[in-house]
Design a protein around this motif. Structure first.
Motif, PDB file in Angstrom:
ATOM      1  N   ALA A  61     118.358   1.135 -27.564  1.00 24.48           N
ATOM      2  CA  ALA A  61     118.053   2.116 -28.608  1.00 24.48           C
ATOM      3  C   ALA A  61     116.823   2.941 -28.242  1.00 24.48           C
ATOM      4  CB  ALA A  61     117.831   1.401 -29.936  1.00 24.48           C
ATOM      5  N   ALA A  62     115.832   2.294 -27.632  1.00 24.41           N
ATOM      6  CA  ALA A  62     114.615   3.001 -27.230  1.00 24.41           C
ATOM      7  C   ALA A  62     114.908   4.022 -26.139  1.00 24.41           C
ATOM      8  CB  ALA A  62     113.564   1.999 -26.748  1.00 24.41           C
ATOM      9  N   LEU A  63     115.765   3.649 -25.192  1.00 28.04           N
ATOM     10  CA  LEU A  63     116.137   4.576 -24.121  1.00 28.04           C
ATOM     11  C   LEU A  63     116.903   5.771 -24.679  1.00 28.04           C
ATOM     12  CD1 LEU A  63     117.190   2.260 -21.150  1.00 28.04           C
ATOM     13  CD2 LEU A  63     115.060   3.544 -21.455  1.00 28.04           C
ATOM     14  N   VAL A  64     117.832   5.502 -25.595  1.00 29.33           N
ATOM     15  CA  VAL A  64     118.596   6.595 -26.222  1.00 29.33           C
ATOM     16  C   VAL A  64     117.657   7.521 -26.985  1.00 29.33           C
ATOM     17  CG1 VAL A  64     120.322   7.146 -27.973  1.00 29.33           C
ATOM     18  CG2 VAL A  64     120.742   5.293 -26.353  1.00 29.33           C
ATOM     19  N   ALA A  65     116.710   6.922 -27.717  1.00 27.66           N
ATOM     20  CA  ALA A  65     115.741   7.726 -28.462  1.00 27.66           C
ATOM     21  C   ALA A  65     114.900   8.572 -27.514  1.00 27.66           C
ATOM     22  CB  ALA A  65     114.841   6.821 -29.293  1.00 27.66           C
ATOM     23  N   ALA A  66     114.491   7.974 -26.377  1.00 21.53           N
ATOM     24  CA  ALA A  66     113.688   8.712 -25.401  1.00 21.53           C
ATOM     25  C   ALA A  66     114.467   9.893 -24.836  1.00 21.53           C
ATOM     26  CB  ALA A  66     113.253   7.776 -24.267  1.00 21.53           C
ATOM     27  N   LEU A  67     115.749   9.681 -24.530  1.00 20.40           N
ATOM     28  CA  LEU A  67     116.585  10.761 -23.989  1.00 20.40           C
ATOM     29  C   LEU A  67     116.776  11.878 -25.009  1.00 20.40           C
ATOM     30  CD1 LEU A  67     119.306   8.699 -22.087  1.00 20.40           C
ATOM     31  CD2 LEU A  67     117.516  10.120 -21.074  1.00 20.40           C
ATOM     32  N   CYS A  68     117.045  11.506 -26.248  1.00 17.10           N
ATOM     33  CA  CYS A  68     117.266  12.509 -27.305  1.00 17.10           C
ATOM     34  C   CYS A  68     115.998  13.311 -27.575  1.00 17.10           C
ATOM     35  CB  CYS A  68     117.739  11.824 -28.588  1.00 17.10           C
ATOM     36  SG  CYS A  68     119.388  11.091 -28.473  1.00 17.10           S
ATOM     37  N   LEU A  69     114.869  12.606 -27.677  1.00 15.41           N
ATOM     38  CA  LEU A  69     113.604  13.295 -27.934  1.00 15.41           C
ATOM     39  C   LEU A  69     113.197  14.169 -26.749  1.00 15.41           C
ATOM     40  CD1 LEU A  69     111.641  10.406 -29.668  1.00 15.41           C
ATOM     41  CD2 LEU A  69     112.456  12.515 -30.731  1.00 15.41           C
ATOM     42  N   THR A  70     113.506  13.701 -25.518  1.00 12.09           N
ATOM     43  CA  THR A  70     113.232  14.515 -24.339  1.00 12.09           C
ATOM     44  C   THR A  70     114.029  15.812 -24.378  1.00 12.09           C
ATOM     45  OG1 THR A  70     112.775  12.565 -22.983  1.00 12.09           O
ATOM     46  CG2 THR A  70     113.321  14.595 -21.814  1.00 12.09           C
ATOM     47  N   ALA A  71     115.314  15.718 -24.752  1.00 11.17           N
ATOM     48  CA  ALA A  71     116.159  16.909 -24.841  1.00 11.17           C
ATOM     49  C   ALA A  71     115.609  17.890 -25.871  1.00 11.17           C
ATOM     50  CB  ALA A  71     117.587  16.509 -25.194  1.00 11.17           C
ATOM     51  N   VAL A  72     115.185  17.366 -27.030  1.00 10.67           N
ATOM     52  CA  VAL A  72     114.668  18.227 -28.094  1.00 10.67           C
ATOM     53  C   VAL A  72     113.354  18.880 -27.678  1.00 10.67           C
ATOM     54  CG1 VAL A  72     113.746  18.267 -30.441  1.00 10.67           C
ATOM     55  CG2 VAL A  72     115.807  16.950 -29.931  1.00 10.67           C
ATOM     56  N   LEU A  73     112.410  18.066 -27.194  1.00 13.23           N
ATOM     57  CA  LEU A  73     111.094  18.589 -26.848  1.00 13.23           C
ATOM     58  C   LEU A  73     111.150  19.530 -25.647  1.00 13.23           C
ATOM     59  CD1 LEU A  73     108.952  15.370 -27.385  1.00 13.23           C
ATOM     60  CD2 LEU A  73     108.928  17.439 -28.778  1.00 13.23           C
ATOM     61  N   ASN A  74     111.947  19.171 -24.625  1.00  9.91           N
ATOM     62  CA  ASN A  74     112.049  20.044 -23.456  1.00  9.91           C
ATOM     63  C   ASN A  74     112.756  21.352 -23.799  1.00  9.91           C
ATOM     64  OD1 ASN A  74     110.693  18.328 -21.770  1.00  9.91           O
ATOM     65  ND2 ASN A  74     112.512  17.450 -20.826  1.00  9.91           N
ATOM     66  N   GLY A  75     113.792  21.260 -24.630  1.00 12.26           N
ATOM     67  CA  GLY A  75     114.479  22.477 -25.052  1.00 12.26           C
ATOM     68  C   GLY A  75     113.544  23.398 -25.803  1.00 12.26           C
ATOM     69  N   PHE A  76     112.754  22.831 -26.704  1.00 13.05           N
ATOM     70  CA  PHE A  76     111.789  23.622 -27.470  1.00 13.05           C
ATOM     71  C   PHE A  76     110.698  24.191 -26.570  1.00 13.05           C
ATOM     72  CE2 PHE A  76     107.512  23.469 -29.287  1.00 13.05           C
ATOM     73  CZ  PHE A  76     107.621  24.464 -30.261  1.00 13.05           C
ATOM     74  N   LEU A  77     110.097  23.319 -25.736  1.00 13.70           N
ATOM     75  CA  LEU A  77     108.946  23.735 -24.940  1.00 13.70           C
ATOM     76  C   LEU A  77     109.323  24.776 -23.892  1.00 13.70           C
ATOM     77  CD1 LEU A  77     105.977  23.432 -24.363  1.00 13.70           C
ATOM     78  CD2 LEU A  77     106.475  21.428 -22.952  1.00 13.70           C
ATOM     79  N   SER A  78     110.470  24.596 -23.239  1.00 17.99           N
ATOM     80  CA  SER A  78     110.902  25.571 -22.227  1.00 17.99           C
ATOM     81  C   SER A  78     111.119  26.938 -22.858  1.00 17.99           C
ATOM     82  CB  SER A  78     112.194  25.093 -21.550  1.00 17.99           C
ATOM     83  OG  SER A  78     111.984  23.902 -20.833  1.00 17.99           O
TER      84      SER A  78
END
Length: 310
Positions: free
Chosen positions: A268-285
């Motif tokens: 669950a932690a890995l899935v959360a990390a992947l999802c949050l990475t997608a959101v934050l990277n999409g926003f930041l880029s």
């Protein structure tokens, strides 16, 4: 040319942050879509290189068997094909991504499908390839001298200094100096990225000329560009904290919980990390690139007072 003040930067970033938030789903979607071809190529590469070997091992072939070596050798030939495909798609995909960010910066109704726009024309595909190659070549030209000097000095120190601890201290100090020298070079190289905007206006334009002309807009403003980049560092820190926080939480779960629950928490932690990475990277880029577009346009538009949106 307009001056780019701290207040201008803040106003510009507020404007682009609002636009990114309005299109956050699309910003995340286009980042994920951008990664899909590379993930597929990596899967194809992995299966091509190791697939036959794993099949033979599963069939009982030993590690030093001629068949296994031959299978690995044939698989390695696929690497060059995958590398060629990656090079061929990187330019058009990057061109499509920049079209998206340019439209976003202008407040247009951008869509995820913009990523594939360059593939509708061979001229656009070639324009993207030319630009990526030009940026790569400029990076080599600017980086080669300090890199060669740094490598030569490190090699000389390694030969001259016999004490391991002393060598590590000197090598560490040299690496710090090298990284500091590379900072202004990286800032200078970033100015060439504005060439994408000129290429988007005219795909027949020379990529080399486009990057040179785009870089001229930042003459006398390199420090302001550096500060502009630094102004996003808080988002990078937040992204790192969130991702590693999730991973740390999952790791702690593995050590303090029972086996079944620990695995579930870690997954669950890995899935959360992947999802949050997608959101934050999409926003930041999207936030950084659209703001960079507007910074370049502000520097190149007629000298008028800058007003924030609204």
């Amino acid at each position: 040319m307009n001056s780019f003040t701290a207040e201008t930067r803040r106003q510009l970033k507020r404007e682009q942050k609002a636009r990114v938030m309005e299109n956050l789903g699309r910003c995340i979607g286009i980042q994920l879509m951008y990664l899909v071809p590379y993930v597929l190529l990596m899967v194809i590469l992995y299966v091509s290189v190791f697939g036959r070997a794993f099949a033979l091992i599963a069939g009982g072939v030993s590690a030093n068997d001629y068949q296994l070596m031959a299978a690995l050798s044939r698989g390695l030939n696929t690497i060059w094909l995958c590398i060629a495909l990656m090079l061929a798609i990187t330019g058009p995909l990057q061109f499509g991504l920049m079209h998206f960010y340019i439209g976003l910066a202008h407040g247009e109704d951008v869509t995820v499908g913009t990523l594939m726009y360059p593939f509708t024309s061979l001229k656009s595909v070639w324009a993207g390839i030319r630009m990526v190659f030009t940026l790569w070549l400029r990076g080599i030209i600017w980086s080669i001298v300090p890199t060669v000097i740094y490598s030569a000095i490190v090699f000389s120190v390694a030969v001259a200094v016999s004490d391991t601890a002393q060598y590590q201290v000197i090598a560490g100090a040299l690496q710090v100096v090298y990284l500091l020298v590379m900072i202004p070079i990286r800032v200078k190289l970033q100015t060439y990225n504005a060439g994408w905007l000129l290429l988007a206006q005219d795909e027949n334009r020379s990529a080399w000329a486009a990057t040179r002309e785009a870089s001229w807009a930042f003459r006398g403003n390199l420090m302001k560009l550096f500060v502009f980049d630094l102004s996003f560092i808080g988002w990078y820190i937040l992204t790192a904290v969130v991702i590693w926080g999730c991973i740390l939480l999952g790791t702690v779960g593995l050590t303090v919980m029972s086996t079944g629950m620990a695995i579930a928490v870690f997954a669950a932690a890995l899935v959360a990390a992947l999802c949050l990475t997608a959101v934050l990277n999409g926003f930041l880029s999207a936030y950084m690139e659209s703001s960079f577009v507007r910074m370049y346009e502000h520097l190149t538009e007629p000298s008028v007072e800058f007003y924030p949106e609204g």
